[in-house]
Design a protein around this motif. Structure first.
Motif, PDB file in Angstrom:
ATOM      1  N   ALA A 181       0.791  -1.223   0.082  1.00 41.27           N
ATOM      2  CA  ALA A 181      -0.056   0.070  -0.029  1.00 41.27           C
ATOM      3  C   ALA A 181       0.696   1.104   0.176  1.00 41.27           C
ATOM      4  O   ALA A 181       0.624   2.334  -0.925  1.00 41.27           O
ATOM      5  CB  ALA A 181      -0.856  -0.034   1.117  1.00 41.27           C
TER       6      ALA A 181
ATOM      7  N   GLU B 226       0.889   3.952  -3.257  1.00 40.02           N
ATOM      8  CA  GLU B 226       0.782   5.470  -2.978  1.00 40.02           C
ATOM      9  C   GLU B 226       1.820   6.505  -3.585  1.00 40.02           C
ATOM     10  O   GLU B 226       1.862   7.159  -4.024  1.00 40.02           O
ATOM     11  CB  GLU B 226       0.536   5.727  -1.292  1.00 40.02           C
TER      12      GLU B 226
ATOM     13  N   ARG C 222      -4.602   6.265   3.033  1.00 36.77           N
ATOM     14  CA  ARG C 222      -4.884   4.820   2.867  1.00 36.77           C
ATOM     15  C   ARG C 222      -4.712   3.887   3.929  1.00 36.77           C
ATOM     16  O   ARG C 222      -5.230   2.798   3.935  1.00 36.77           O
ATOM     17  CB  ARG C 222      -3.623   4.680   1.613  1.00 36.77           C
TER      18      ARG C 222
ATOM     19  N   ASP D  92      -7.763   1.369   4.829  1.00 33.52           N
ATOM     20  CA  ASP D  92      -7.629   0.129   4.070  1.00 33.52           C
ATOM     21  C   ASP D  92      -7.681  -1.086   5.227  1.00 33.52           C
ATOM     22  O   ASP D  92      -7.869  -2.145   5.053  1.00 33.52           O
ATOM     23  CB  ASP D  92      -6.670  -0.177   3.124  1.00 33.52           C
TER      24      ASP D  92
END
Length: 119
Positions: free
Chosen positions: A61, A65, A84, A88
């Motif tokens: 992740a 990003e 995020r 998430d």
């Protein structure tokens, strides 16, 4: 509240970041240091990785990003990453994130920003 901290130290990423003409044309290496506080939702079963938050998913992740588009400001990238991680991964209760640009200046090792975000 019991927490576990997952951390990454100097995660090296080639990112498209910055406002200077050379930064708009090329990627540059950034380092991401992050401490992610996780509230466990169940007891750890040594034979089942699904009983913990898999740090490979967190790493992926962060990399996504940092690499999905050009970002002008380090501050904006930090907001993107912390948002995020909190959105998430429901187990994440706090994020301490540091992003540094080692090639920004010749007279110091790096310059960067640190974020402290919690639910």
């Amino acid at each position: 509240m019991n927490t576990i901290t997952i951390f990454f130290k100097r995660l090296a990423i080639e990112a498209r970041i910055g406002v200077l003409p050379r930064e708009l044309k090329n990627t540059q290496r950034i380092y991401v240091d992050v401490e992610i506080s996780v509230q466990p939702t169940q007891d750890v079963n040594d034979l089942d990785i699904k009983t913990v938050l898999d740090y490979r998913q967190l790493r992926q992740a962060i990399i996504e990003e940092c690499t999905r588009k050009h970002v002008h400001l380090v501050e904006a990238l930090g907001q993107m990453i912390t948002t995020r991680l909190l959105n998430d991964f429901s187990e994440v209760v706090a994020v301490k994130l540091r992003i540094s640009k080692p090639s920004a200046f010749d007279d110091c090792d790096a310059v960067g920003i640190e974020f402290n975000v919690s639910r």
